[in-house]
Design an enzyme around this catalytic site. Sequence first.
Site, PDB file in Angstrom:
ATOM      1  CB  ALA A 264      -0.900  -0.008   1.225  1.00  0.00           C
TER       2      ALA A 264
ATOM      3  N   GLY B 275       0.008  -5.064   0.924  1.00  0.00           N
ATOM      4  CA  GLY B 275      -1.208  -4.945   0.120  1.00  0.00           C
ATOM      5  C   GLY B 275      -1.088  -5.619  -1.235  1.00  0.00           C
TER       6      GLY B 275
ATOM      7  CD  GLU C  78      -3.304  -7.274   3.026  1.00  0.00           C
ATOM      8  OE1 GLU C  78      -3.741  -7.530   4.162  1.00  0.00           O
ATOM      9  OE2 GLU C  78      -3.024  -6.115   2.647  1.00  0.00           O
TER      10      GLU C  78
ATOM     11  CD  GLU D 289       1.020  -5.843   5.755  1.00  0.00           C
ATOM     12  OE1 GLU D 289       0.295  -5.759   4.755  1.00  0.00           O
ATOM     13  OE2 GLU D 289       1.725  -6.850   5.988  1.00  0.00           O
TER      14      GLU D 289
END
Length: 262
Positions: A70, A113, A116, A136
């Site tokens: 992200a 992300g 994911e 993360e």
Amino acid sequence: PCGQYEYILVEKRGENQDVGYIQLNRPKALNALCDGLMLELGKALDAFEADGTVGAIVLTGSDRAFAAGADIKEMQNRTFQECYAGNFLAHWNRVSTTRKPVIAAVNGFALGGGCELAMMCDIIFAGEKAQFGQPEILLGTIPGAGGTQRLTRAVGKSLAMEMVLTGDRITAQEAKQSGLVSKICPVDQLVSEAIKCGEKIAANSKIVSAMAKEAVNAAYELTLAEGNRLEKRLFHSTFATEDRKEGMTAFVEKRKANFKDQ
């Protein structure tokens, strides 16, 4: 669907132009998933969903990175109140609600992300040099778009815990071994292999493919008895379609089926 996008490239691929192709395109940021990119991805998926000629979708990045995570700069100064009130990252789920089959073609980094996002797809093919990770924890937070859930369901508790708690990455080979990906390809053949797979899927009945996808996805949500019950209902439902009749008739008549998506 091939309008002007800032962060993604969108086109149709395959001999019959029946495979939607979406390439994440923020090369300077290693395809970091900023809000603008995710909104564009949602729009492109909506367009392919509505396009009756498209039977499958391939999602890819660059050779160097599928998506490196992200966009942390966007997140750095957010408060809990903002995150909670705005249901931060909720719209990321769009990929997993797509009814048409989505294939992720992962070269290079699929981190945070990016990992994911790949896991929201139905099938993951990996290039030989691909790396998957949920780092993360190293930033003082935890995965927030399915990393603790889809990863655990895909690779089991021990490896998921190790990846989520250490931030360590796994290679394409380890990802295949653990069941996260179904195929490893040479880097330069990855996208064409994914498109080939998409073409095979698109050659079948789109309505029956959607039923098949719904049934497989239900295996993660339901008990075995309930899952089998849903499968039966969907199996029986195929008998209401013209495509099921055509498929079986073609088989009996020893000819190729001509599906009409009806």
